[in-house]
Design a protein around this motif. Structure first.
Motif, PDB file in Angstrom:
ATOM      1  N   ASP A 336      12.980 -14.043  53.748  1.00 46.67           N
ATOM      2  CA  ASP A 336      12.078 -15.061  54.293  1.00 46.67           C
ATOM      3  C   ASP A 336      11.271 -15.732  53.176  1.00 46.67           C
ATOM      4  O   ASP A 336      11.058 -16.959  53.198  1.00 46.67           O
ATOM      5  CB  ASP A 336      11.121 -14.432  55.311  1.00 46.67           C
ATOM      6  CG  ASP A 336      11.841 -13.973  56.564  1.00 46.67           C
ATOM      7  OD1 ASP A 336      12.973 -14.456  56.817  1.00 46.67           O
ATOM      8  OD2 ASP A 336      11.289 -13.105  57.293  1.00 46.67           O
ATOM      9  N   ALA A 337      10.824 -14.945  52.195  1.00 49.65           N
ATOM     10  CA  ALA A 337      10.097 -15.533  51.067  1.00 49.65           C
ATOM     11  C   ALA A 337      11.006 -16.446  50.246  1.00 49.65           C
ATOM     12  O   ALA A 337      10.556 -17.477  49.727  1.00 49.65           O
ATOM     13  CB  ALA A 337       9.530 -14.420  50.185  1.00 49.65           C
ATOM     14  N   TYR A 338      12.275 -16.085  50.130  1.00 55.42           N
ATOM     15  CA  TYR A 338      13.245 -16.927  49.420  1.00 55.42           C
ATOM     16  C   TYR A 338      13.426 -18.264  50.146  1.00 55.42           C
ATOM     17  O   TYR A 338      13.459 -19.323  49.512  1.00 55.42           O
ATOM     18  CB  TYR A 338      14.574 -16.186  49.319  1.00 55.42           C
ATOM     19  CG  TYR A 338      15.675 -16.931  48.591  1.00 55.42           C
ATOM     20  CD1 TYR A 338      15.786 -16.838  47.218  1.00 55.42           C
ATOM     21  CD2 TYR A 338      16.594 -17.718  49.291  1.00 55.42           C
ATOM     22  CE1 TYR A 338      16.800 -17.509  46.540  1.00 55.42           C
ATOM     23  CE2 TYR A 338      17.605 -18.390  48.626  1.00 55.42           C
ATOM     24  CZ  TYR A 338      17.699 -18.288  47.253  1.00 55.42           C
ATOM     25  OH  TYR A 338      18.701 -18.964  46.587  1.00 55.42           O
ATOM     26  N   LYS A 339      13.527 -18.214  51.470  1.00 56.43           N
ATOM     27  CA  LYS A 339      13.682 -19.456  52.238  1.00 56.43           C
ATOM     28  C   LYS A 339      12.426 -20.315  52.150  1.00 56.43           C
ATOM     29  O   LYS A 339      12.516 -21.551  52.046  1.00 56.43           O
ATOM     30  CB  LYS A 339      14.002 -19.119  53.698  1.00 56.43           C
ATOM     31  CG  LYS A 339      15.356 -18.448  53.901  1.00 56.43           C
ATOM     32  CD  LYS A 339      15.579 -18.115  55.369  1.00 56.43           C
ATOM     33  CE  LYS A 339      16.912 -17.425  55.577  1.00 56.43           C
ATOM     34  NZ  LYS A 339      17.146 -17.050  57.001  1.00 56.43           N
ATOM     35  N   ASP A 340      11.252 -19.678  52.186  1.00 56.63           N
ATOM     36  CA  ASP A 340      10.015 -20.449  52.085  1.00 56.63           C
ATOM     37  C   ASP A 340       9.845 -21.069  50.697  1.00 56.63           C
ATOM     38  O   ASP A 340       9.280 -22.165  50.569  1.00 56.63           O
ATOM     39  CB  ASP A 340       8.811 -19.544  52.381  1.00 56.63           C
ATOM     40  CG  ASP A 340       8.801 -19.047  53.817  1.00 56.63           C
ATOM     41  OD1 ASP A 340       9.449 -19.703  54.668  1.00 56.63           O
ATOM     42  OD2 ASP A 340       8.172 -18.007  54.090  1.00 56.63           O
ATOM     43  N   GLU A 341      10.350 -20.394  49.687  1.00 55.26           N
ATOM     44  CA  GLU A 341      10.208 -20.900  48.322  1.00 55.26           C
ATOM     45  C   GLU A 341      11.118 -22.084  48.056  1.00 55.26           C
ATOM     46  O   GLU A 341      10.707 -23.071  47.414  1.00 55.26           O
ATOM     47  CB  GLU A 341      10.510 -19.775  47.332  1.00 55.26           C
ATOM     48  CG  GLU A 341      10.436 -20.169  45.868  1.00 55.26           C
ATOM     49  CD  GLU A 341       9.025 -20.413  45.395  1.00 55.26           C
ATOM     50  OE1 GLU A 341       8.858 -21.050  44.334  1.00 55.26           O
ATOM     51  OE2 GLU A 341       8.072 -19.973  46.081  1.00 55.26           O
ATOM     52  N   HIS A 342      12.363 -22.028  48.554  1.00 55.83           N
ATOM     53  CA  HIS A 342      13.354 -23.058  48.234  1.00 55.83           C
ATOM     54  C   HIS A 342      13.753 -23.905  49.438  1.00 55.83           C
ATOM     55  O   HIS A 342      14.479 -24.883  49.259  1.00 55.83           O
ATOM     56  CB  HIS A 342      14.615 -22.401  47.642  1.00 55.83           C
ATOM     57  CG  HIS A 342      14.343 -21.599  46.402  1.00 55.83           C
ATOM     58  ND1 HIS A 342      13.993 -22.170  45.196  1.00 55.83           N
ATOM     59  CD2 HIS A 342      14.362 -20.254  46.180  1.00 55.83           C
ATOM     60  CE1 HIS A 342      13.812 -21.222  44.290  1.00 55.83           C
ATOM     61  NE2 HIS A 342      14.025 -20.045  44.863  1.00 55.83           N
ATOM     62  N   GLY A 343      13.314 -23.542  50.629  1.00 63.69           N
ATOM     63  CA  GLY A 343      13.661 -24.330  51.806  1.00 63.69           C
ATOM     64  C   GLY A 343      15.102 -24.192  52.230  1.00 63.69           C
ATOM     65  O   GLY A 343      15.588 -24.998  53.037  1.00 63.69           O
ATOM     66  N   THR A 344      15.806 -23.219  51.731  1.00 62.94           N
ATOM     67  CA  THR A 344      17.205 -22.997  52.070  1.00 62.94           C
ATOM     68  C   THR A 344      17.556 -21.553  51.770  1.00 62.94           C
ATOM     69  O   THR A 344      16.855 -20.865  51.023  1.00 62.94           O
ATOM     70  CB  THR A 344      18.120 -23.934  51.252  1.00 62.94           C
ATOM     71  OG1 THR A 344      19.489 -23.688  51.603  1.00 62.94           O
ATOM     72  CG2 THR A 344      17.947 -23.719  49.767  1.00 62.94           C
ATOM     73  N   ASP A 345      18.663 -21.094  52.361  1.00 65.86           N
ATOM     74  CA  ASP A 345      19.151 -19.751  52.078  1.00 65.86           C
ATOM     75  C   ASP A 345      20.390 -19.787  51.187  1.00 65.86           C
ATOM     76  O   ASP A 345      21.145 -18.808  51.126  1.00 65.86           O
ATOM     77  CB  ASP A 345      19.456 -19.007  53.376  1.00 65.86           C
ATOM     78  CG  ASP A 345      20.487 -19.749  54.235  1.00 65.86           C
ATOM     79  OD1 ASP A 345      20.870 -20.886  53.867  1.00 65.86           O
ATOM     80  OD2 ASP A 345      20.909 -19.188  55.262  1.00 65.86           O
ATOM     81  N   ASP A 346      20.607 -20.909  50.491  1.00 67.05           N
ATOM     82  CA  ASP A 346      21.740 -21.041  49.589  1.00 67.05           C
ATOM     83  C   ASP A 346      21.520 -20.144  48.364  1.00 67.05           C
ATOM     84  O   ASP A 346      20.543 -20.314  47.621  1.00 67.05           O
ATOM     85  CB  ASP A 346      21.882 -22.501  49.145  1.00 67.05           C
ATOM     86  CG  ASP A 346      23.134 -22.726  48.308  1.00 67.05           C
ATOM     87  OD1 ASP A 346      23.930 -21.775  48.158  1.00 67.05           O
ATOM     88  OD2 ASP A 346      23.314 -23.843  47.790  1.00 67.05           O
ATOM     89  N   PRO A 347      22.396 -19.181  48.106  1.00 65.83           N
ATOM     90  CA  PRO A 347      22.180 -18.276  46.961  1.00 65.83           C
ATOM     91  C   PRO A 347      22.347 -18.959  45.612  1.00 65.83           C
ATOM     92  O   PRO A 347      21.890 -18.440  44.597  1.00 65.83           O
ATOM     93  CB  PRO A 347      23.241 -17.196  47.172  1.00 65.83           C
ATOM     94  CG  PRO A 347      24.313 -17.860  47.965  1.00 65.83           C
ATOM     95  CD  PRO A 347      23.615 -18.834  48.862  1.00 65.83           C
ATOM     96  N   ALA A 348      22.987 -20.137  45.586  1.00 59.55           N
ATOM     97  CA  ALA A 348      23.203 -20.818  44.305  1.00 59.55           C
ATOM     98  C   ALA A 348      21.886 -21.225  43.657  1.00 59.55           C
ATOM     99  O   ALA A 348      21.771 -21.239  42.429  1.00 59.55           O
ATOM    100  CB  ALA A 348      24.088 -22.047  44.513  1.00 59.55           C
ATOM    101  N   VAL A 349      20.884 -21.531  44.480  1.00 60.96           N
ATOM    102  CA  VAL A 349      19.583 -21.934  43.928  1.00 60.96           C
ATOM    103  C   VAL A 349      18.944 -20.766  43.196  1.00 60.96           C
ATOM    104  O   VAL A 349      18.460 -20.885  42.064  1.00 60.96           O
ATOM    105  CB  VAL A 349      18.662 -22.447  45.054  1.00 60.96           C
ATOM    106  CG1 VAL A 349      17.307 -22.855  44.493  1.00 60.96           C
ATOM    107  CG2 VAL A 349      19.310 -23.608  45.781  1.00 60.96           C
ATOM    108  N   GLY A 350      18.944 -19.609  43.813  1.00 59.15           N
ATOM    109  CA  GLY A 350      18.366 -18.431  43.174  1.00 59.15           C
ATOM    110  C   GLY A 350      19.153 -17.985  41.954  1.00 59.15           C
ATOM    111  O   GLY A 350      18.563 -17.557  40.946  1.00 59.15           O
ATOM    112  N   LEU A 351      20.490 -18.093  42.008  1.00 58.30           N
ATOM    113  CA  LEU A 351      21.302 -17.727  40.845  1.00 58.30           C
ATOM    114  C   LEU A 351      21.033 -18.645  39.676  1.00 58.30           C
ATOM    115  O   LEU A 351      20.997 -18.212  38.519  1.00 58.30           O
ATOM    116  CB  LEU A 351      22.780 -17.754  41.214  1.00 58.30           C
ATOM    117  CG  LEU A 351      23.266 -16.619  42.146  1.00 58.30           C
ATOM    118  CD1 LEU A 351      24.706 -16.878  42.576  1.00 58.30           C
ATOM    119  CD2 LEU A 351      23.168 -15.271  41.429  1.00 58.30           C
ATOM    120  N   ALA A 352      20.840 -19.941  39.956  1.00 53.76           N
ATOM    121  CA  ALA A 352      20.514 -20.885  38.881  1.00 53.76           C
ATOM    122  C   ALA A 352      19.158 -20.561  38.273  1.00 53.76           C
ATOM    123  O   ALA A 352      18.972 -20.614  37.047  1.00 53.76           O
ATOM    124  CB  ALA A 352      20.541 -22.318  39.421  1.00 53.76           C
TER     125      ALA A 352
END
Length: 359
Positions: A336-352
């Motif tokens: 949920d914190a990941y979605k709130d931070e980036h507005g999506t659940d796409d793992p590519a954003v976090g990997l980048a």
């Protein structure tokens, strides 16, 4: 001729600044430090301005601001003023400003008679009441935590500045009202020492176990307290167990996550764990438990689920006791914190983001 030279010397002496004036202007020469030997190489430690450092290896032992303004003695208002003022000590409940009363001797070291001993005990009782102030119960518990820090530092042979840094961390935790519930004062004392040792960059083999050995709390609670102080009191200290995600990943079965996916899962889990430290998520929980939840949350974000909560909890249990309930709870909060931070659940954003932070 002699009278002319004498007059010129008088003028030069009047124009040259005194020693106190040079010190007040900040022109300070090298002088011995309070700690004469380096904790790393046993070299000589000197003080220049406000910084104490080793002449051999350059280790900065202390970096504090020193008030160089004129004292009352310099101004001629009070004699021996610098000797009549006690230094501030963070290890004391009242910061060392109160008078210290002995138990069995008077001010000259002479033994007390029975009558005077009874009178001193009465004075000590009232002295403690005034010393601890209105919140006597909480201040007493803080004072016990400070004594625990002194005991841990003495058993481990830590430098004095590390012990006093741990005392400041414990005071920050007390001001933030962190003690309570499962977070005891004893755990916070051990966690404060652990953070102070890591902030001082003192190389000790398995320092987590060494601190927990002399702490009145188990190792899991000490590491959890260290994470709670660092996350909620904004303490600038390295994390405890920086390779927590890798430890949980290594404890999994080799066939649980394939090789290429294991690298992506590890990177995304490390990013989720850093995000959990910033939010923070589960600040009073051991970092290995949150790392296990981050690993399961990363597996949920990536396409094609590979591991279950039971597998992750069992792998984390080899490092620190945990359960599937904690893994499930913290993994949901991390996602949920990941979605709130980036507005999506796409793992590519976090990997980048994780790849950029590593470079």
């Amino acid at each position: 001729m002699s009278s002319t030279n004498a007059s010129e010397k008088t003028v030069l002496d009047a124009q040259s600044p005194t020693t106190n004036e040079r010190e007040h202007k900040g022109e300070v020469k090298h002088e011995p430090s309070e700690r004469s030997t380096c904790p790393e190489c046993e070299g000589q430690v000197i003080t220049e301005d406000e910084t104490s450092f080793c002449t051999a290896c350059g280790l900065v032992v202390a970096d504090e601001w020193v008030d160089r303004s004129p004292t009352l003695n310099d101004l001629g208002m009070v004699g021996e003023a610098d000797k009549s003022i006690e230094t501030v000590d963070p290890l004391q409940a009242d910061k060392g400003l109160a008078t210290k009363m002995g138990q069995h001797t008077d001010g000259h070291g002479n033994p007390l008679s029975n009558e005077r001993w009874d009178r001193v005990q009465t004075l000590r009782k009232w002295h403690k009441r005034f010393r601890f102030g209105g919140q006597r119960k909480r201040t007493k518990r803080c004072n016990e935590g400070l004594r625990d820090i002194e005991m841990i530092g003495a058993n481990l042979g830590l430098p004095e500045y590390v012990v006093k840094t741990a005392a400041r961390y414990l005071r920050k935790a007390a001001d933030a009202h962190l003690p309570g519930g499962r977070m005891a004062w004893e755990s916070l004392a051990g966690g404060a020492v652990l953070l102070a040792v890591r902030a001082a960059d003192i190389e000790r083999a398995d320092i987590d176990s060494a601190v927990a050995t002399y702490t009145k709390a188990p190792r899991e609670r000490v590491c959890a307290a260290a994470r709670k102080i660092r996350c909620q009191c904004e303490v600038d200290a390295p994390v405890v167990r920086p390779n927590a995600v890798l430890a949980v990943l290594d404890a999994l079965d080799e066939e649980a996550i394939p090789g290429a996916r294991a690298v992506r899962t590890w990177r995304l889990a490390c990013y989720l764990l850093e995000l959990g430290d910033q939010v923070p998520i589960g600040p009073g929980t051991s970092r290995c438990t949150v790392a296990a939840a981050a690993l399961y949350g990363a597996d949920r974000l990536l396409p094609g689920k590979q591991v279950t909560q039971g597998q992750v909890a069992e792998a984390a249990a080899t490092v620190v006791p945990t359960s599937k309930c904690r893994v499930a709870q913290y993994s949901r909060e991390l996602v949920d914190a990941y979605k709130d931070e980036h507005g999506t659940d796409d793992p590519a954003v976090g990997l980048a983001q994780a790849t950029g932070s590593q470079h």
